[in-house]
Design an enzyme around this catalytic site. Structure first.
Site, PDB file in Angstrom:
ATOM      1  N   HIS A 115      50.748  42.352  42.243  1.00  0.00           N
ATOM      2  CA  HIS A 115      50.506  41.083  42.949  1.00  0.00           C
ATOM      3  C   HIS A 115      51.671  40.627  43.817  1.00  0.00           C
ATOM      4  O   HIS A 115      52.004  39.439  43.866  1.00  0.00           O
ATOM      5  CB  HIS A 115      50.147  39.992  41.939  1.00  0.00           C
ATOM      6  CG  HIS A 115      48.835  40.203  41.248  1.00  0.00           C
ATOM      7  ND1 HIS A 115      47.765  40.823  41.848  1.00  0.00           N
ATOM      8  CD2 HIS A 115      48.418  39.860  39.993  1.00  0.00           C
ATOM      9  CE1 HIS A 115      46.737  40.848  40.994  1.00  0.00           C
ATOM     10  NE2 HIS A 115      47.102  40.287  39.867  1.00  0.00           N
ATOM     11  N   HIS A 186      42.764  34.663  42.635  1.00  0.00           N
ATOM     12  CA  HIS A 186      42.831  35.044  41.218  1.00  0.00           C
ATOM     13  C   HIS A 186      42.334  33.911  40.313  1.00  0.00           C
ATOM     14  O   HIS A 186      42.920  33.656  39.266  1.00  0.00           O
ATOM     15  CB  HIS A 186      44.267  35.439  40.851  1.00  0.00           C
ATOM     16  CG  HIS A 186      44.367  36.449  39.757  1.00  0.00           C
ATOM     17  ND1 HIS A 186      43.808  36.261  38.520  1.00  0.00           N
ATOM     18  CD2 HIS A 186      44.955  37.673  39.720  1.00  0.00           C
ATOM     19  CE1 HIS A 186      44.077  37.301  37.753  1.00  0.00           C
ATOM     20  NE2 HIS A 186      44.766  38.187  38.474  1.00  0.00           N
ATOM     21  N   GLU A 323      38.017  39.374  41.463  1.00  0.00           N
ATOM     22  CA  GLU A 323      39.011  39.388  42.532  1.00  0.00           C
ATOM     23  C   GLU A 323      38.544  40.339  43.638  1.00  0.00           C
ATOM     24  O   GLU A 323      38.683  41.553  43.522  1.00  0.00           O
ATOM     25  CB  GLU A 323      40.361  39.850  41.992  1.00  0.00           C
ATOM     26  CG  GLU A 323      40.879  39.047  40.812  1.00  0.00           C
ATOM     27  CD  GLU A 323      41.957  39.811  40.064  1.00  0.00           C
ATOM     28  OE1 GLU A 323      42.972  40.178  40.696  1.00  0.00           O
ATOM     29  OE2 GLU A 323      41.777  40.067  38.858  1.00  0.00           O
TER      30      GLU A 323
END
Length: 358
Positions: A115, A186, A323
């Site tokens: 991420h 997210h 996601e």
């Protein structure tokens, strides 16, 4: 305005703070049906989402925190956030682009980069470009070399709340050097209401015949495999928890689902992704996206150790994420849809979460 309370019980004043020299705040979007979406510019994230259940009771369907301070120290730093510069994982924190190797990405998830690194987009205070009753546009410029990624990347995320109870997320990005990016939201969804302890009873459908199996560190190791005759098959509605503890290597590796599904549609086409239903509330969430894949994550590592909004706790599998994104480790896998962005190009992506009841 500073002391205003949201429909979800949040105090706007608890989101006013200076972080890294920039002011954070809470934006409140409402539509004509009374649905309320709140967004903070810290991480360009969804904080709460109030939608009606089958009896008309307004229900908050996303996990989160009461204050900016809680987000700053959260055990779950990705609640509702925009993840980037590269959402999901890059193996061993390295990739090669145009013959140049970039090997300074943070190793922050086992042996891999996750991420965007130590301080990805979820930790940044975004600029509010414009805000209205039903939309807010946020922007962040990531300097060349930030978290080891090349190029100055300017990203815009726009949240829109339609009168058809759709949360529409529009992503746009430009760069001054060749770079890679993978943007996603997210949010953790529990359609029985955030704080309900388990989403295993929810029915889930995913529009995918194949998925990407991974190694034990969640990196895809090869071509897609068919979901048919495996616990990965959500082509027809299945209870999320009905097979989650099966003795199936992929579920053992992830302690549940944490996998990318390859959607049955063309990359770039805004098409059907998933349908998710709570039997308790009747709330339905349909997901549409222009992205080629969706990462199903069933909150396997949530601990319940801390209090979230309104004193709620979020134990393991108390919410799941859908996601929408490109594939993990794409910069190292040329056979996957490209995540390269070059000067003169504009990255555009759309995801829609549409709510109804049955």
């Amino acid at each position: 305005m500073k002391n205003k309370k949201t429909l979800s019980g949040l105090s706007v004043s608890n989101f006013n703070k200076v972080v890294d020299g920039k002011e954070t705040t809470l934006c409140i979007l409402t539509n004509k049906r009374g649905v309320e979406l709140t967004i903070t510019n810290y991480g360009a994230r969804i904080v709460s989402l109030m939608v009606p259940d089958r009896n008309g009771k307004m229900t908050d369907v996303v996990t989160g925190h009461n204050t900016i301070d809680e987000y700053l120290t959260s055990e779950e730093p990705y609640f509702g956030a925009t993840c980037g510069r590269y959402g999901n994982r890059i193996a061993k924190g390295t990739f090669t682009l145009d013959g140049v190797t970039y090997d300074q990405l943070a190793i922050n998830n086992g042996p891999n980069n996750l991420h965007g690194g130590i301080k990805g987009f979820n930790f940044k205070v975004w600029d509010i470009v414009k805000a209205g009753n039903q939309s807010v546009e946020l922007s962040y410029t990531s300097p060349d070399g930030e978290e080891g990624f090349p190029g100055t990347l300017t990203t815009t995320v726009t949240y829109q709340l339609s009168d058809d109870n759709e949360v529409i997320i529009l992503y746009k990005a430009i760069t001054d050097k060749p770079t890679v990016l993978n943007l996603t939201n997210h949010s953790y969804f529990n359609l029985s209401g955030a704080g309900d302890p388990y989403v295993g009873d929810h029915l889930l459908t995913i529009n995918a015949d194949t998925y990407l199996p991974t190694d034990s560190t969640a990196i895809p190791y090869g071509p897609a495999e068919k979901v048919e005759n495996t616990p990965m098959d959500f082509r027809t509605p299945q209870e999320v928890g009905s097979r989650i503890n099966d003795d199936f290597e992929q579920l053992v590796f992830g302690n549940g689902y944490d996998h990318t599904y390859i959607l049955n549609k063309e990359t770039g086409e805004l098409g059907f992704c998933a349908r998710y239903i709570s039997p308790k509330t009747g709330i339905v969430m349909e997901t549409f996206t222009s992205e080629p894949g969706v990462q199903l994550y069933t909150g396997n590592w949530m601990s319940g150790n801390f209090e979230g909004k309104n004193g709620q706790r979020y134990p393991a599998r108390a919410a799941l994420c859908l996601e929408t994104q490109h594939f993990p480790d794409s910069p190292n896998k040329p056979e996957y849809p490209s995540t390269v962005l070059r000067p003169g190009e504009t990255f555009n992506s759309t995801t829609v979460y549409k709510f109804s009841v049955e």
